[in-house]
Design a protein around this motif. Structure first.
Motif, mmCIF file in Angstrom:
data_model
loop_
_atom_site.group_PDB
_atom_site.id
_atom_site.type_symbol
_atom_site.label_atom_id
_atom_site.label_comp_id
_atom_site.label_asym_id
_atom_site.label_seq_id
_atom_site.Cartn_x
_atom_site.Cartn_y
_atom_site.Cartn_z
ATOM 1 N N GLU A 99 -0.240 7.777 -0.152
ATOM 2 C CA GLU A 99 -1.317 8.003 -0.050
ATOM 3 C C GLU A 99 -2.139 8.416 -1.646
ATOM 4 O O GLU A 99 -3.046 7.914 -1.963
ATOM 5 N N LEU A 107 -2.279 4.849 -3.151
ATOM 6 C CA LEU A 107 -2.887 4.303 -3.030
ATOM 7 C C LEU A 107 -4.434 5.044 -3.870
ATOM 8 O O LEU A 107 -4.831 4.074 -3.520
ATOM 9 N N VAL A 114 -6.828 2.423 -5.199
ATOM 10 C CA VAL A 114 -8.770 1.760 -4.539
ATOM 11 C C VAL A 114 -9.914 2.698 -6.155
ATOM 12 O O VAL A 114 -10.180 1.872 -5.938
ATOM 13 N N VAL A 130 -7.989 -1.468 1.110
ATOM 14 C CA VAL A 130 -6.678 -1.114 1.982
ATOM 15 C C VAL A 130 -6.326 -2.410 2.848
ATOM 16 O O VAL A 130 -8.273 -1.905 3.650
ATOM 17 N N GLN A 140 -2.781 -0.410 6.761
ATOM 18 C CA GLN A 140 -1.285 1.258 5.667
ATOM 19 C C GLN A 140 -1.142 1.366 8.101
ATOM 20 O O GLN A 140 -1.525 1.523 8.706
ATOM 21 N N ALA A 157 1.581 -0.044 2.945
ATOM 22 C CA ALA A 157 0.524 -0.440 3.196
ATOM 23 C C ALA A 157 -0.202 -2.070 2.284
ATOM 24 O O ALA A 157 0.669 -1.985 1.609
ATOM 25 N N LEU A 217 -2.930 -4.326 0.167
ATOM 26 C CA LEU A 217 -4.052 -3.923 -0.452
ATOM 27 C C LEU A 217 -4.411 -5.194 -0.951
ATOM 28 O O LEU A 217 -3.415 -6.394 -0.879
#
Length: 90
Positions: free
Chosen positions: A17, A20, A24, A30, A33, A38, A40
């Motif tokens: 997290e 990520l 982002v 995403v 996940q 994950a 992307l």
């Protein structure tokens, strides 16, 4: 020297997290996940300022840029948090 301890799934999820959030902020989305993985995607972007400059240079460079843009692909990453907490990016 003791071997590194294995992290729990919850600890690995927190690491994922955190990582990520940075991606982002950089414009990635995403796609999927799971707990420790994950996928992307960062969509390609058309640079209108560059296109305007190329148009002012006679138009032919703009045509080349448009073909380059059409041939470019979106950037896709796959993140995996290993049991030792390291994040592998593919």
């Amino acid at each position: 020297m003791a071997p590194p301890r294995s992290l729990t799934v919850d600890e690995r999820r927190v690491i994922l997290e955190q990582r990520l959030q940075g991606y982002v902020k950089d414009g990635y989305r995403v796609l999927s996940q799971a707990d420790t993985t994950a996928q992307l995607m960062k969509p390609k972007r058309f640079n209108f300022i560059l296109a305007l400059i190329l148009l002012c240079l006679g138009g032919f460079p703009l045509i080349i840029y448009i073909f380059w843009y059409l041939a470019a692909k979106d950037t896709t990453l796959y993140l995996t948090v290993e049991v030792d907490g390291k994040v592998r990016v593919q």
